[in-house]
Design a protein around this motif. Sequence first.
Motif, short mmCIF file in Angstrom:
data_model
loop_
_atom_site.label_atom_id
_atom_site.label_comp_id
_atom_site.label_asym_id
_atom_site.label_seq_id
_atom_site.Cartn_x
_atom_site.Cartn_y
_atom_site.Cartn_z
N ALA A 60 -88.79 -43.47 50.99
CA ALA A 60 -88.04 -44.47 49.84
C ALA A 60 -86.62 -44.12 49.41
O ALA A 60 -85.65 -44.56 49.30
CB ALA A 60 -88.60 -43.70 48.65
N ALA A 61 -85.63 -43.30 50.47
CA ALA A 61 -84.62 -43.11 50.50
C ALA A 61 -84.07 -43.61 51.48
O ALA A 61 -83.30 -44.23 50.88
CB ALA A 61 -84.74 -41.61 51.12
N VAL A 62 -84.67 -44.35 52.44
CA VAL A 62 -83.86 -45.88 53.45
C VAL A 62 -83.37 -47.03 52.12
O VAL A 62 -82.57 -47.72 52.56
CB VAL A 62 -84.56 -45.66 54.46
N GLN A 63 -85.14 -46.89 51.87
CA GLN A 63 -84.72 -48.45 50.99
C GLN A 63 -84.20 -48.70 49.88
O GLN A 63 -83.29 -49.82 49.44
CB GLN A 63 -87.06 -48.51 50.42
N ALA A 64 -84.20 -47.55 49.06
CA ALA A 64 -83.60 -47.13 47.68
C ALA A 64 -81.78 -47.06 48.47
O ALA A 64 -80.66 -48.69 47.87
CB ALA A 64 -83.22 -46.32 47.15
N TRP A 65 -81.55 -46.61 49.29
CA TRP A 65 -79.77 -46.76 49.77
C TRP A 65 -79.64 -48.07 50.74
O TRP A 65 -78.65 -48.71 50.04
CB TRP A 65 -79.39 -45.67 51.30
N GLY A 66 -80.56 -48.96 51.09
CA GLY A 66 -80.45 -50.32 51.90
C GLY A 66 -79.85 -51.05 50.51
O GLY A 66 -79.30 -52.57 50.90
N GLU A 67 -80.88 -50.60 49.90
CA GLU A 67 -80.78 -51.40 48.09
C GLU A 67 -79.52 -51.19 47.18
O GLU A 67 -79.55 -52.51 46.01
CB GLU A 67 -81.92 -52.02 47.26
N GLY A 68 -78.80 -50.88 47.90
CA GLY A 68 -77.48 -50.35 46.96
C GLY A 68 -78.75 -48.90 46.42
O GLY A 68 -77.44 -49.31 44.58
#
Length: 441
Positions: A422-430
């Motif tokens: 979730a951290a990587v996905q949320a960061w990638g989506e801003g």
Amino acid sequence: MKIAIVGAGWAGLAAAITATLAGHQVTLYEAARTPGGRARGLDATLPNGRVVRLDNGQHILIGAYTETLRLLRTVGVTTDNQPESHGETALLRLPLTLIGPDGQGLRLPHLPASLPASWGVLAAVLRHPSWPWRERLGLLRAALRWQAHGFQCDEALSVAELCAQAPTRIGPRVQAELIEPLCVSALNTSMHEASAQVFLRVLRDALFATPDGADLLLPRVDLGTLFPEAALRWLSARGTTVHLGQRVRELQALQGQDLTLLACPAPEAARLAHEQNAVWAAQAQALQHTVISTVYAWHPEARLRAPMLALPSSARHPAQFAFDRGQLDASGQSQGLLAFVVSASTGEREDIEAQVLQQAQAQLGLTLQAVQTIVEKRATFACTPGLSRPLATIAPTLWACGDYVAGPYPATLEGAVRSGVAAVQAWGEGIVPSAGKPTAQ
């Protein structure tokens, strides 16, 4: 993007795999010389001189661990629900059974995927051989009430307080033989101190979401082989730079990264993040931790009636579960080796070991020799009512992941894996998480 991940436990590895699949350039740092964090393999020698692989704590998975199972398959680990799997797999899947040394207890039936999961719970409770009918019906009424309320309750309630609520009080036998073992195994916190809201969320996903959500998935290999080592091979083959045995002492050493993700334990993350966000660091540092002890003991002819047994636990007999490693190890090297798990453990290592050996004699009729006792002093955070957990965001280019980060699950393997993904996905989506929207969904 360039991403540095500090920590190669299950959360850090999940984050590294997710970032690699998204096309980012990943560098992974791990202070220990082996990956896996609090769920890794280690070598030990049995009294007969045979070398076996243990774990630094006996873990299990359940069918509801969907993200963990997905990542296992991603890195090439054969799980039981793959169409192409034949013969031995890395996990032994069994319907949820909480049976004691006498073979009596709760047994969930295997249901077709087309049937509601709640039917399995209903059948298991109604067929329980020894619970009084009043307590069986009381549990079903409580479950229906929890389901009707969307498995939501007052954040301030403990599990014990939830069970005492009128008009759906849970009887003493059900509390002792079902609620308390489930609570202490999932949250590593006694039902008198554990968060009812988190416990209900675990029950929802495990028992009421899908028919196979509560299935036991018992590792047939050591935890290092199960995921961390396979994940490192997968990452290295795709260009990830891995530094084992290298502790990151300060964040300045990681300059030039688009994102630094702290996937290390909460106290270490707090140390590294203090200059960037002292408030976040203080919150992470303030988390209280609970202990899990695993006592490995051996006899050449020791064998349990099932791969996992639920044990009656008390101050004198502290283990809640026993595992027969001989029935799980496909190689046959662990014949006679048992693992006893003491969740929410207290006391000194020597005392715990002696008490468990006495418990094995009293409850299982086995005279065992101790092989190794592992005490993880920071095994999990104390999952108490109303606990405020740190968010994934520390600063724009500094994030954190781990089972302690804000999210719906307690400190489990699935909680760690989901937080990394979730951290990587949320960061990638801003996406910047807020207190009302935890990072792990």
